[in-house]
Design a protein around this motif. Structure first.
Motif, mmCIF file in Angstrom:
data_model
loop_
_atom_site.group_PDB
_atom_site.id
_atom_site.type_symbol
_atom_site.label_atom_id
_atom_site.label_comp_id
_atom_site.label_asym_id
_atom_site.label_seq_id
_atom_site.Cartn_x
_atom_site.Cartn_y
_atom_site.Cartn_z
ATOM 1 N N TRP A 14 36.969 8.273 -96.765
ATOM 2 C CA TRP A 14 35.496 7.878 -97.399
ATOM 3 C C TRP A 14 34.979 6.968 -96.450
ATOM 4 O O TRP A 14 33.619 7.319 -96.048
ATOM 5 N N VAL A 15 35.655 6.147 -95.615
ATOM 6 C CA VAL A 15 35.130 5.254 -94.790
ATOM 7 C C VAL A 15 34.576 5.980 -93.415
ATOM 8 O O VAL A 15 33.477 5.657 -92.979
ATOM 9 N N GLY A 16 35.380 7.110 -93.077
ATOM 10 C CA GLY A 16 35.028 7.930 -91.977
ATOM 11 C C GLY A 16 33.683 8.646 -92.311
ATOM 12 O O GLY A 16 32.954 8.877 -91.440
ATOM 13 N N PHE A 17 33.766 9.122 -93.443
ATOM 14 C CA PHE A 17 32.413 9.970 -93.891
ATOM 15 C C PHE A 17 31.277 8.873 -93.822
ATOM 16 O O PHE A 17 30.158 9.271 -93.437
ATOM 17 N N ALA A 18 31.211 7.605 -94.486
ATOM 18 C CA ALA A 18 30.513 6.658 -94.502
ATOM 19 C C ALA A 18 30.123 6.455 -93.096
ATOM 20 O O ALA A 18 28.661 5.998 -93.016
ATOM 21 N N THR A 19 30.951 6.244 -92.222
ATOM 22 C CA THR A 19 30.583 5.931 -90.760
ATOM 23 C C THR A 19 29.419 7.182 -90.298
ATOM 24 O O THR A 19 28.511 6.520 -89.597
ATOM 25 N N VAL A 20 29.994 8.196 -90.521
ATOM 26 C CA VAL A 20 29.155 9.423 -89.968
ATOM 27 C C VAL A 20 27.793 9.334 -90.729
ATOM 28 O O VAL A 20 26.677 9.490 -90.032
ATOM 29 N N LEU A 21 27.735 9.158 -92.003
ATOM 30 C CA LEU A 21 26.254 8.970 -92.763
ATOM 31 C C LEU A 21 25.408 7.798 -92.073
ATOM 32 O O LEU A 21 24.225 7.891 -91.979
ATOM 33 N N ASN A 22 26.197 6.583 -92.058
ATOM 34 C CA ASN A 22 25.352 5.549 -91.500
ATOM 35 C C ASN A 22 24.782 5.974 -90.168
ATOM 36 O O ASN A 22 23.715 5.422 -89.889
ATOM 37 N N ALA A 23 25.464 6.717 -89.147
ATOM 38 C CA ALA A 23 25.065 6.988 -87.856
ATOM 39 C C ALA A 23 23.852 7.937 -88.284
ATOM 40 O O ALA A 23 22.776 7.715 -87.453
ATOM 41 N N GLU A 24 24.005 8.730 -88.981
ATOM 42 C CA GLU A 24 22.846 9.672 -89.475
ATOM 43 C C GLU A 24 21.479 8.826 -89.700
ATOM 44 O O GLU A 24 20.533 9.210 -89.428
ATOM 45 N N ILE A 25 21.784 7.902 -90.689
ATOM 46 C CA ILE A 25 20.700 7.085 -91.153
ATOM 47 C C ILE A 25 20.057 6.587 -90.304
ATOM 48 O O ILE A 25 18.754 6.438 -89.985
ATOM 49 N N LEU A 26 20.756 6.047 -89.371
ATOM 50 C CA LEU A 26 20.166 5.135 -88.051
ATOM 51 C C LEU A 26 19.514 6.050 -87.308
ATOM 52 O O LEU A 26 18.334 5.923 -86.821
#
Length: 169
Positions: free
Chosen positions: A141-153
């Protein structure tokens, strides 16, 4: 070393404290968040509460099990320091992203959180396969959240840096 209920209480307290402090810093109803350009693959908002409740619960149980299987008090204390550090970084993400409105800083925090979570998973795997399996969803989940956060940025480059004057809180 025999596992006692105190180890589970301590692990649960650490995880519950992180969940509470993280929830306080999370502001999904803010105009700032609602106006972000989010990717279509972001899970709907209602998923996050049950997901994090499950992840914190699994982490607490896994951590209690690991403490009971580590051979020395020194190793148990080291594991609990790692868990406390992990939960601190976890809480910081909510405050950086939602309260400080800094997706740039929160993506760095998220990457550190993933490394910390993988460290916990490795320590668990060294002493108890079941505990490692319980921590694996947290790492995923944290790996996914990191990718999601990067995409939002990436989609919202104007959100990097200090808050704009007049932003709503």
């Amino acid at each position: 070393m025999k596992t006692t209920w105190k180890r589970y209480v301590l692990s649960t307290a650490v995880c519950a404290g992180a969940a509470t402090l993280g929830a306080i810093g999370t502001k999904v109803d803010s105009a700032w968040y609602k106006n972000l350009n989010l990717p279509a693959w972001q899970p709907p908002g209602w998923v996050f509460g049950p997901a994090w409740t499950t992840l914190y619960s699994l982490t607490a149980v896994a951590s209690g099990r690991v403490q009971g299987r580590l051979p020395s008090d020194r190793e148990r204390r080291a594991f609990m320091r790692d868990l406390a550090a992990n939960m601190t970084v976890n809480v910081a993400w909510s405050w950086l992203f939602f309260s400080a409105r800094r997706p740039d800083a929160s993506v760095v925090d998220s990457a550190v959180l993933e490394a910390s979570t993988l460290r916990l998973l490795k320590k668990a795997a060294d002493v108890d396969t079941a505990s490692a399996l319980m921590l694996a969803p947290y790492a995923a989940w944290v790996g996914f959240a990191t990718v999601l956060n990067a995409e939002i940025l990436r989609r919202n480059p104007d959100t990097a840096g200090p808050l704009a004057a007049g932003d709503d809180r």
